[in-house]
Design a protein around this motif. Structure first.
Motif, short mmCIF file in Angstrom:
data_model
loop_
_atom_site.label_atom_id
_atom_site.label_comp_id
_atom_site.label_asym_id
_atom_site.label_seq_id
_atom_site.Cartn_x
_atom_site.Cartn_y
_atom_site.Cartn_z
N GLU A 350 4.53 -2.98 -22.67
CA GLU A 350 5.75 -2.38 -22.99
C GLU A 350 5.60 -0.71 -22.38
O GLU A 350 6.57 -0.35 -21.58
CB GLU A 350 5.93 -2.19 -24.32
N LEU A 351 4.72 -0.23 -22.33
CA LEU A 351 4.53 1.25 -21.74
C LEU A 351 4.58 0.91 -20.39
O LEU A 351 5.00 2.03 -19.66
CB LEU A 351 2.92 1.89 -22.23
N ARG A 352 3.89 0.03 -19.68
CA ARG A 352 4.07 -0.05 -18.26
C ARG A 352 5.45 -0.13 -17.78
O ARG A 352 5.74 0.07 -16.88
CB ARG A 352 2.78 -0.90 -17.70
N VAL A 353 6.04 -1.26 -18.58
CA VAL A 353 7.79 -1.39 -18.21
C VAL A 353 8.40 -0.15 -18.36
O VAL A 353 9.23 0.27 -17.36
CB VAL A 353 8.21 -2.36 -19.05
N ALA A 354 8.18 0.70 -19.44
CA ALA A 354 8.69 2.06 -19.72
C ALA A 354 8.59 3.14 -18.41
O ALA A 354 9.29 3.66 -17.94
CB ALA A 354 8.33 2.64 -20.81
N ALA A 355 7.02 2.81 -17.88
CA ALA A 355 6.60 3.69 -16.79
C ALA A 355 7.54 3.51 -15.33
O ALA A 355 7.78 4.36 -14.82
CB ALA A 355 5.40 3.84 -16.66
N GLY A 356 7.49 1.91 -15.20
CA GLY A 356 8.37 1.62 -13.94
C GLY A 356 9.74 1.90 -14.09
O GLY A 356 10.22 2.66 -13.20
N LEU A 357 10.34 1.88 -15.32
CA LEU A 357 11.94 2.43 -15.34
C LEU A 357 12.05 3.82 -15.17
O LEU A 357 13.07 4.46 -14.57
CB LEU A 357 12.44 2.30 -16.77
N TRP A 358 11.04 4.54 -15.66
CA TRP A 358 11.05 6.09 -15.53
C TRP A 358 10.98 6.50 -14.24
O TRP A 358 11.47 7.44 -13.45
CB TRP A 358 9.81 6.52 -16.35
N MET A 359 9.99 5.70 -13.50
CA MET A 359 9.76 6.09 -12.02
C MET A 359 11.00 6.13 -11.01
O MET A 359 11.43 6.59 -10.32
CB MET A 359 8.71 5.34 -11.36
N GLY A 360 11.70 4.81 -11.34
CA GLY A 360 12.95 4.58 -10.75
C GLY A 360 13.99 5.64 -11.07
O GLY A 360 14.80 6.06 -10.15
N LEU A 361 14.16 5.90 -12.34
CA LEU A 361 15.02 7.09 -12.81
C LEU A 361 14.62 8.30 -11.85
O LEU A 361 15.59 9.15 -11.57
CB LEU A 361 14.95 7.24 -14.13
N VAL A 362 13.35 8.75 -11.85
CA VAL A 362 13.00 10.16 -11.06
C VAL A 362 13.18 9.84 -9.71
O VAL A 362 13.83 10.72 -9.21
CB VAL A 362 11.45 10.11 -11.27
N TRP A 381 27.67 18.71 -11.86
CA TRP A 381 27.70 17.50 -11.46
C TRP A 381 26.30 16.60 -11.57
O TRP A 381 26.43 15.43 -11.74
CB TRP A 381 28.26 17.58 -10.03
N LEU A 382 25.27 17.41 -11.11
CA LEU A 382 24.07 17.00 -11.13
C LEU A 382 23.52 16.59 -12.49
O LEU A 382 23.06 15.21 -12.62
CB LEU A 382 23.12 17.88 -10.44
N ILE A 383 23.82 17.03 -13.37
CA ILE A 383 23.32 16.72 -14.89
C ILE A 383 24.17 15.53 -15.28
O ILE A 383 23.84 14.46 -15.82
CB ILE A 383 23.67 17.86 -15.80
N ALA A 384 25.54 15.32 -15.06
CA ALA A 384 26.52 14.37 -15.25
C ALA A 384 25.90 13.16 -14.55
O ALA A 384 26.01 12.04 -15.16
CB ALA A 384 27.68 14.78 -14.92
N ALA A 385 25.60 13.19 -13.15
CA ALA A 385 25.21 12.14 -12.59
C ALA A 385 23.80 11.49 -13.15
O ALA A 385 23.76 10.21 -13.06
CB ALA A 385 25.06 12.54 -11.18
N ASN A 386 22.82 12.38 -13.46
CA ASN A 386 21.54 11.90 -13.95
C ASN A 386 22.01 11.37 -15.21
O ASN A 386 21.23 10.08 -15.43
CB ASN A 386 20.55 12.96 -14.03
N ALA A 388 24.47 9.75 -16.03
CA ALA A 388 25.14 8.50 -15.86
C ALA A 388 23.98 7.34 -15.48
O ALA A 388 24.13 6.39 -16.11
CB ALA A 388 26.31 8.73 -14.94
N SER A 389 23.26 7.77 -14.75
CA SER A 389 22.16 6.87 -14.19
C SER A 389 21.20 6.41 -15.48
O SER A 389 20.88 5.43 -15.67
CB SER A 389 21.20 7.44 -13.14
N LEU A 390 20.86 7.48 -16.36
CA LEU A 390 19.99 6.79 -17.50
C LEU A 390 20.90 6.16 -18.74
O LEU A 390 20.31 5.27 -18.93
CB LEU A 390 19.71 8.55 -18.11
N VAL A 391 22.24 6.68 -18.64
CA VAL A 391 22.96 5.57 -19.52
C VAL A 391 22.97 4.25 -18.98
O VAL A 391 22.88 3.21 -19.68
CB VAL A 391 24.18 6.24 -19.76
N THR A 392 23.18 4.12 -17.68
CA THR A 392 23.14 2.80 -17.19
C THR A 392 22.13 2.02 -17.35
O THR A 392 22.04 0.77 -17.81
CB THR A 392 23.71 2.82 -15.77
N VAL A 393 21.02 2.48 -17.06
CA VAL A 393 19.71 2.12 -17.23
C VAL A 393 19.32 1.54 -18.61
O VAL A 393 18.88 0.48 -19.04
CB VAL A 393 18.47 2.71 -16.77
#
Length: 513
Positions: A350-362, A381-386, A388-393
């Motif tokens: 589970e930790l490695r799955v979370a790490a993969g998602l986190w890398m994609g978000l970065v 705008w940058l904060i809102a866009a980030n 939005a991507s976090l909420v989608t994931v």
């Protein structure tokens, strides 16, 4: 005298009393659906009920089409709770209710970039909203609470209660059916409502629900006039000035170029590593530190490309920043490849799955930073866009049964099945819960016959997981899609037949030492 002259005017129905009635009804519904029961569909049903309560108690009731749209939005936001109860699903549910409350009170901002501050201002007042309303009510002239008013109110109820008790006793003496009904009342059940935990649950529910029925926003802090008038601009030779940034970006690009070149040769190109190092070790050493490097680089870019800074006036600095962001994106992709290589060698967790998602978000965040610079957008705008991507994931992740996915991946890539990698880690697999039972059944069906010890260990773990799952509450309030799917799998004829066959084999074949 005309009777019309002496009759008083009818009391108007106040919207406040409607909200109080909705609050009491929703607290009672929460007690019926949630208290003392395992979380499941009951959370989803209560969220829909709160949404309807918000729409009915709004100062300006929405049109039927708007109301249907808001209810549909709330259903979509709370849908993860139907898959399985989780903190992520609960967060989306509360966020959906906050959105419905803001729209019903006409407090929803028109711009997407203004959503995060409004939600924060709403969240800050939720714990105090009920207390503020009670204080405001008691501060109204004629409603001030005092010992005299309490004693007077109790005194007004003494005579009605005493006389009603006398009438009930007389009716019970005259009517044997009523006497039997009164004797059958279990006062122990009534005492359950005096449970301190239950009363605390009522209070917490009332606090949250009342904030949704009467939404308010925390007042903005007053900005100083000096803060708006003056802006400190670093000098050319200051730590954040033109000269320092130019040298920093040139040096950073050179350092990152070395790491990028090594990744292109050894990680992407597959060149041979030194004898004492494997590709899995090379991947593991850099999977997590490189993400911290990318985050630090992103913070530096925001400082370097601030409005009014040297980056606005120097094409060379802007070019170096663009090149550095591109190298950071490649760094994130390399980190994801490193993680993939490490998972292939050492299984999935589970930790490695979370790490993969986190890398994609970065990586997405770095691309958004580049867009902010190229399009000259604001940090809001940058904060809102980030976000939005976090909420989608997170929303998509709430529908995925990660324990089942991890278990199936590890089974297929285990040494017993794939002849590569590591042996299946039964201890970790059992810690993931009953969701891994289908993967264990797949493992048992694919396991070679001569691995008797592995089969017995898998059967033992499967038995414990099935027993734990059967002890899960089966009430309709706790129903979820995930438990329903697992029940369907366990009750399938093929699964039952395979389970019986495995049990017979387990008892017939001797255990090898």
């Amino acid at each position: 005298m005309d009777t019309a002259d002496i009759l008083t005017q009818p009391m108007p129905i106040r919207r406040g009393s409607g909200r109080v009635a909705a609050l009491l009804a929703l607290v009672a519904l929460a007690d019926f659906l949630i208290f003392g029961h395992a979380p499941g569909i009951n959370l989803f049903l209560f969220a829909v009920a709160v949404c309807i309560g918000i729409l009915f108690s709004a100062r300006k009731p929405p049109s039927p089409s708007t109301a249907a749209l808001l209810v549909g939005f709330l259903v979509l936001a709370s849908a993860p709770l139907l898959e399985a109860p989780s903190l992520t699903g609960l967060a989306f549910c509360v966020g959906g209710l906050m959105s419905v409350a803001l729209v019903s009170a006409d407090l929803m901002p028109r711009r997407l970039a203004a959503l995060p501050p409004v939600f924060l201002r709403f969240a800050f007042v939720i714990p105090l909203r009920l207390v503020e309303s009670i204080n405001k009510y008691l501060a109204t002239p004629g409603r001030r609470l005092s010992l005299v008013s309490v004693r007077r109110g109790i005194g007004l109820w003494i005579m009605p209660v005493v006389l009603a008790a006398v009438f009930v006793s007389l009716f019970a003496a005259a009517n044997p059916l009523l006497e039997i009904a009164l004797r059958s009342i279990d006062f122990g059940v009534l005492l359950q409502f005096l449970d301190p935990w239950r009363i605390g649950f009522w209070l917490m529910t009332a606090i949250v629900v009342w904030a949704m029925l009467r939404p308010r926003l925390k007042r903005r802090a007053a900005r100083s006039q000096a803060g708006r008038t003056f802006m400190i601009v670093p000098a050319r030779n200051a730590p954040l000035g033109h000269a320092s940034l130019l040298r920093s970006l040139a040096l950073f690009n050179a350092v990152f170029a070395v790491q990028t070149l090594l990744d292109l040769v050894y990680l992407w190109g597959g060149a041979d590593l030194p004898d004492h190092m494997s590709h899995a070790e090379y991947a593991h050493r850099g999977a997590y530190p490189l993400i911290a490097t990318a985050l630090l680089a992103a913070g530096f870019v925001l400082v370097a490309m601030r409005r009014g800074g040297p980056g606005d006036y120097s094409p060379l600095i802007r070019g170096l920043v663009h090149a550095w962001i591109a190298q950071n994106v490649l760094l994130c992709l390399s980190s994801m490849l490193r993680l993939g290589l490490y998972v292939e060698a050492y299984s999935l967790t589970e930790l490695r799955v979370a790490a993969g998602l986190w890398m994609g978000l970065v990586a997405i965040g770095l691309v958004l930073i580049l867009l902010r610079i190229l399009l000259n957008l604001s940090n809001q705008w940058l904060i809102a866009a980030n976000l939005a991507s976090l909420v989608t994931v997170l929303y998509i992740s709430a529908f995925i049964d990660f324990p089942a996915f991890i278990a199936r991946f590890n089974v297929i890539h285990s040494q017993e099945i794939n002849q590569e990698g590591l042996p299946l880690d039964f201890a970790y697999l059992s810690s993931l819960g009953p969701s891994v039972i289908p993967a264990l059944d797949l493992y048992l069906s694919m396991l070679p016959d001569h691995l008797v010890d592995k089969r017995n260990e898998a059967l033992s773990i499967r038995y414990d997981l099935v027993r734990d799952f059967e002890q899960h509450p089966r009430g309709w309030r706790s129903w979820t899609f995930r438990t329903a799917r697992l029940e369907t799998h366990l009750l399938a004829p093929a699964t039952i037949a395979r389970s019986n066959e495995n049990d017979n084999n387990r008892h017939d074949k001797p255990t090898q030492d």
